[in-house]
Design an enzyme around this catalytic site. Structure first.
Site, PDB file in Angstrom:
ATOM      1  N   GLY A 209      22.210   2.259  31.273  1.00 51.25           N
ATOM      2  CA  GLY A 209      21.521   1.578  32.367  1.00 51.25           C
ATOM      3  C   GLY A 209      22.470   0.761  33.209  1.00 51.25           C
ATOM      4  O   GLY A 209      23.698   0.801  33.020  1.00 51.25           O
ATOM      5  N   THR A 210      21.890  -0.009  34.103  1.00 51.59           N
ATOM      6  CA  THR A 210      22.708  -0.731  35.089  1.00 51.59           C
ATOM      7  C   THR A 210      23.251  -2.046  34.518  1.00 51.59           C
ATOM      8  O   THR A 210      22.732  -2.568  33.522  1.00 51.59           O
ATOM      9  CB  THR A 210      21.882  -1.073  36.347  1.00 51.59           C
ATOM     10  OG1 THR A 210      20.885  -2.022  35.968  1.00 51.59           O
ATOM     11  CG2 THR A 210      21.245   0.157  36.959  1.00 51.59           C
ATOM     12  N   GLY A 215      23.041  -4.505  31.188  1.00 55.57           N
ATOM     13  CA  GLY A 215      24.280  -5.233  30.868  1.00 55.57           C
ATOM     14  C   GLY A 215      24.003  -6.715  30.683  1.00 55.57           C
ATOM     15  O   GLY A 215      24.414  -7.335  29.701  1.00 55.57           O
ATOM     16  N   GLU A 253      38.756  -7.422  30.247  1.00 52.06           N
ATOM     17  CA  GLU A 253      39.849  -6.582  30.776  1.00 52.06           C
ATOM     18  C   GLU A 253      39.472  -6.194  32.196  1.00 52.06           C
ATOM     19  O   GLU A 253      38.527  -5.425  32.397  1.00 52.06           O
ATOM     20  CB  GLU A 253      40.029  -5.320  29.909  1.00 52.06           C
ATOM     21  CG  GLU A 253      40.472  -5.597  28.490  1.00 52.06           C
ATOM     22  CD  GLU A 253      41.881  -6.178  28.397  1.00 52.06           C
ATOM     23  OE1 GLU A 253      42.622  -6.131  29.397  1.00 52.06           O
ATOM     24  OE2 GLU A 253      42.220  -6.680  27.333  1.00 52.06           O
ATOM     25  N   GLU A 468      43.911  -6.712  23.898  1.00 52.89           N
ATOM     26  CA  GLU A 468      43.444  -5.693  22.962  1.00 52.89           C
ATOM     27  C   GLU A 468      44.657  -5.051  22.319  1.00 52.89           C
ATOM     28  O   GLU A 468      45.762  -5.154  22.841  1.00 52.89           O
ATOM     29  CB  GLU A 468      42.607  -4.654  23.718  1.00 52.89           C
ATOM     30  CG  GLU A 468      41.342  -5.268  24.316  1.00 52.89           C
ATOM     31  CD  GLU A 468      40.538  -4.303  25.179  1.00 52.89           C
ATOM     32  OE1 GLU A 468      41.147  -3.423  25.820  1.00 52.89           O
ATOM     33  OE2 GLU A 468      39.303  -4.444  25.215  1.00 52.89           O
TER      34      GLU A 468
HETATM   35  P1  NAD Z   1      32.032  -3.043  37.214  1.00 52.37           P
HETATM   36  O1  NAD Z   1      32.442  -4.425  36.930  1.00 52.37           O
HETATM   37  O2  NAD Z   1      31.205  -2.776  38.397  1.00 52.37           O
HETATM   38  O3  NAD Z   1      31.198  -2.441  35.976  1.00 52.37           O
HETATM   39  C1  NAD Z   1      31.720  -2.393  34.679  1.00 52.37           C
HETATM   40  C2  NAD Z   1      30.566  -2.378  33.691  1.00 52.37           C
HETATM   41  O4  NAD Z   1      29.870  -3.606  33.793  1.00 52.37           O
HETATM   42  C3  NAD Z   1      29.538  -1.293  33.939  1.00 52.37           C
HETATM   43  O5  NAD Z   1      29.048  -0.817  32.719  1.00 52.37           O
HETATM   44  C4  NAD Z   1      28.453  -2.039  34.696  1.00 52.37           C
HETATM   45  O6  NAD Z   1      27.176  -1.461  34.567  1.00 52.37           O
HETATM   46  C5  NAD Z   1      28.503  -3.380  33.990  1.00 52.37           C
HETATM   47  N1  NAD Z   1      27.965  -4.508  34.759  1.00 52.37           N
HETATM   48  C6  NAD Z   1      27.879  -4.648  36.111  1.00 52.37           C
HETATM   49  N2  NAD Z   1      27.289  -5.805  36.420  1.00 52.37           N
HETATM   50  C7  NAD Z   1      27.013  -6.427  35.250  1.00 52.37           C
HETATM   51  C8  NAD Z   1      26.409  -7.673  34.910  1.00 52.37           C
HETATM   52  N3  NAD Z   1      25.945  -8.501  35.844  1.00 52.37           N
HETATM   53  N4  NAD Z   1      26.287  -7.995  33.605  1.00 52.37           N
HETATM   54  C9  NAD Z   1      26.738  -7.165  32.642  1.00 52.37           C
HETATM   55  N5  NAD Z   1      27.309  -5.956  32.897  1.00 52.37           N
HETATM   56  C10 NAD Z   1      27.452  -5.606  34.191  1.00 52.37           C
HETATM   57  O7  NAD Z   1      33.359  -2.188  37.207  1.00 52.37           O
HETATM   58  P2  NAD Z   1      33.505  -0.629  37.506  1.00 52.37           P
HETATM   59  O8  NAD Z   1      33.366  -0.431  38.975  1.00 52.37           O
HETATM   60  O9  NAD Z   1      32.642   0.145  36.582  1.00 52.37           O
HETATM   61  O10 NAD Z   1      35.013  -0.365  37.061  1.00 52.37           O
HETATM   62  C11 NAD Z   1      36.108  -0.548  37.886  1.00 52.37           C
HETATM   63  C12 NAD Z   1      36.791  -1.857  37.585  1.00 52.37           C
HETATM   64  O11 NAD Z   1      37.166  -1.906  36.221  1.00 52.37           O
HETATM   65  C13 NAD Z   1      38.086  -2.023  38.354  1.00 52.37           C
HETATM   66  O12 NAD Z   1      38.181  -3.352  38.803  1.00 52.37           O
HETATM   67  C14 NAD Z   1      39.161  -1.738  37.321  1.00 52.37           C
HETATM   68  O13 NAD Z   1      40.403  -2.314  37.584  1.00 52.37           O
HETATM   69  C15 NAD Z   1      38.522  -2.302  36.105  1.00 52.37           C
HETATM   70  N6  NAD Z   1      39.136  -1.750  34.895  1.00 52.37           N
HETATM   71  C16 NAD Z   1      39.941  -2.545  34.136  1.00 52.37           C
HETATM   72  C17 NAD Z   1      40.558  -2.032  33.001  1.00 52.37           C
HETATM   73  C18 NAD Z   1      41.457  -2.883  32.142  1.00 52.37           C
HETATM   74  O14 NAD Z   1      41.709  -2.497  31.013  1.00 52.37           O
HETATM   75  N7  NAD Z   1      41.945  -4.009  32.622  1.00 52.37           N
HETATM   76  C19 NAD Z   1      40.344  -0.703  32.654  1.00 52.37           C
HETATM   77  C20 NAD Z   1      39.521   0.077  33.456  1.00 52.37           C
HETATM   78  C21 NAD Z   1      38.913  -0.456  34.580  1.00 52.37           C
END
Ligand code: NAD
Length: 487
Positions: A209-210, A215, A253, A468
């Site tokens: 889900g979202t 989340g 992360e 990690e």
């Molecule tokens: P995002 O923050 O939009 O979403 C990540 C996850 O969080 C998803 O599962 C989403 O549904 C959930 N989420 C969104 N809003 C939330 C809330 N209010 N409460 C709880 N959960 C919530 O990120 P994205 O667009 O899916 O991924 C891209 C980002 O992730 C980029 O900024 C990238 O750099 C980062 N990233 C970091 C690493 C790392 O190891 N540092 C690795 C991969 C991606």
């Protein structure tokens, strides 16, 4: 005919069973732009059911020996490896990446995550110290914490999800995981193998889900004391805020704006091959991708010419094309966001050396609705430009000259992020000097993306909180106490 019937429809996995959801979301194939799958749009109640199952399973799972947990995790790794091709095809369809990338990176690493933590959990030791003058000894005890909430992004779906599930359950915790709503299929496929591997019901629960709905329900659940999150910095800020009333243990992360610094003594051929890969692998949708390249002025023109030439050879094609270097971006919205940076760069007077707005993208008729773009190289940008400061998270990289080592370090550190950096030089002294001063959690020299999972992984500044890795994840997913005995 009801075409909806042809969609793949996922279900949540709670207490060892697949459970139909109350509501569903559409999931799109990024290479065609068409809906191909329906994903549960889970709410508070569904998250609560998963947390209850995880809570009930905790006393039993945490009492298993590390050897028994390790055996089960290795069996799960075997099952993923035995179905590698199915997973790779699914990951590619869900995320838009090339099948080759999913087959060689995402899925092997997902299996390896279980193997790695299945092994590392057998080798941890705790500490013991003595105070002989007081007839005292002290030792530490580590215990699993309880239900871990795991939230992962869309860019490396199964790879990043298993990088959280594996250490959490290896340490004896039970989990409720929420993958990105945009890429849920491989997590759902893995659920089919959990009981076959011997994972008891309730140990791994997955709710789809979202972020704002499922989340946040996880983040705010009082029975989930730890949250491990990988995603954007903006979402992390919200998670910090929402979890604050519960004082949860957080691992975050986050995003990056990773520099590569190319000194004049670099092995240029190797540097260019690797930097094209580090900029555009997985469509530039890896948190560790290079997005700012600082090149010493004496070799700037030569570097730029060769880098642009190599970038033009980085083939964009449909994901199952075995000759493709790059597939489709994750979504229409993300494509528009990435493209908007090209528009902003042009408005600021920058030069686009290749890619968007300069070259022509050729995509087969069946993929015309897909979210494709060309790898793009930008020059003539000021440091304060949004293209140099913000995470674009797409196939766009900026090339800038520098004169001195000091200037390169200052520019590399001049952003809010601090995830990864790459140095290209054959001067060992310079490597040590520059690596020490770069504000980045990971510094590669003359290479990129080579990792030893034993060592810490994570970012500084706005790129994250915590690390990690074998020791770091063990410490995160366990509680430590110090016991003192006077004899
Ligand atoms: P995002 O923050 O939009 O979403 C990540 C996850 O969080 C998803 O599962 C989403 O549904 C959930 N989420 C969104 N809003 C939330 C809330 N209010 N409460 C709880 N959960 C919530 O990120 P994205 O667009 O899916 O991924 C891209 C980002 O992730 C980029 O900024 C990238 O750099 C980062 N990233 C970091 C690493 C790392 O190891 N540092 C690795 C991969 C991606």
């Amino acid at each position: 005919m009801d075409t909806k019937m042809t969609f793949l429809q996922l279900q949540n996995y709670i207490d060892g069973k697949f459970v139909p959801a109350k509501c569903y979301l559409n999931s799109y194939d990024p290479s065609t732009g068409e809906v191909y799958c329906r994903v549960p749009d889970s709410d508070n109640e569904e998250v609560h059911a998963a947390v209850n199952a995880a809570k009930a399973a905790f006393p039993i799972w945490s009492s298993w020996s590390p050897q028994d947990r390790s055996r089960v995790m290795n069996r799960l790794a075997d099952l993923i490896e035995n179905h590698l091709e199915e997973f790779a095809q699914a990951e590619s369809k869900d995320q838009g990446k090339t099948v080759t990338f999913a087959r060689t990176v995402d899925i092997p690493r997902s299996a390896y995550n279980f193997r790695f933590f299945a092994s590392s959990i057998l080798h941890h030791t705790t500490e013991c110290t003595q105070m002989e003058h007081l007839n005292c000894m002290h030792y530490t005890v580590r215990t699993p914490i309880g239900v871990a909430g795991l939230i992962s992004p869309w860019n490396l779906p199964l790879y990043l999800l298993t990088w959280k599930i594996a250490p959490a359950i290896a340490c004896g915790n039970t989990v409720v995981a929420k993958p990105s709503e945009m890429t849920s299929v491989t997590a759902w496929m893995m659920c089919k193998f959990l009981s076959q591997a011997g994972v008891p019901p309730g140990v791994v629960n997955i709710v789809f889900g979202t972020g704002p709905k499922a989340g946040e329900a996880l983040v705010c659940h009082p029975d989930v004391p730890i949250i491990s999150f990988t995603g954007s910095t903006v979402t992390a800020q919200r998670i910090i805020e929402k979890s604050a009333p519960y004082c949860k243990k957080l691992s975050l992360e986050l995003g990056g704006k990773n520099p590569a610094i190319v000194f004049e003594d670099a092995n240029l051929e190797e540097c260019i091959n690797t930097t094209v890969r580090s900029s555009f692998s997985n469509q530039g949708e890896i948190c560790l991708c290079t997005s700012r390249i600082y090149v010493q002025r004496s070799i700037y023109n030569e570097f730029l010419e060769k880098f642009v030439e190599s970038t033009r050879k980085w083939k964009v094609s449909f994901p199952s094309d075995p000759t493709a270097s790059m597939g489709a971006l994750i979504s229409e919205m993300h494509l528009a966001k990435v493209r908007s940076y090209i528009t902003k760069a042009l408005a600021e007077g920058a030069t686009i050396k290749c890619g968007e707005s300069v070259d022509t993208l050729k995509i087969p008729p069946n993929n015309q609705g897909g979210y494709f773009m060309l790898p793009t190289v930008i020059t003539e940008l000021k440091e304060e430009s949004c293209c140099m400061q913000e995470e674009i998270f797409g196939p766009v990289t900026c090339v800038v000259p520098f004169d001195t080592e000091e200037e390169a370090i200052e520019k590399a550190n001049g952003v809010k992020y601090g995830l990864a950096a790459t140095i290209w030089t054959r001067d060992v002294g310079r490597t040590h000097r520059v690596a020490k001063r770069l504000q980045a959690g990971l510094v590669w020299t003359n290479c990129w993306l080579i990792r030893d999972l034993n060592l810490p992984f994570g970012g500084m500044k706005a790129s994250g909180l915590g690390r990690e890795g074998a020791k770091d994840s063990y410490e995160f997913f366990t509680e430590v106490k110090t016991v003192t005995i006077k004899h």
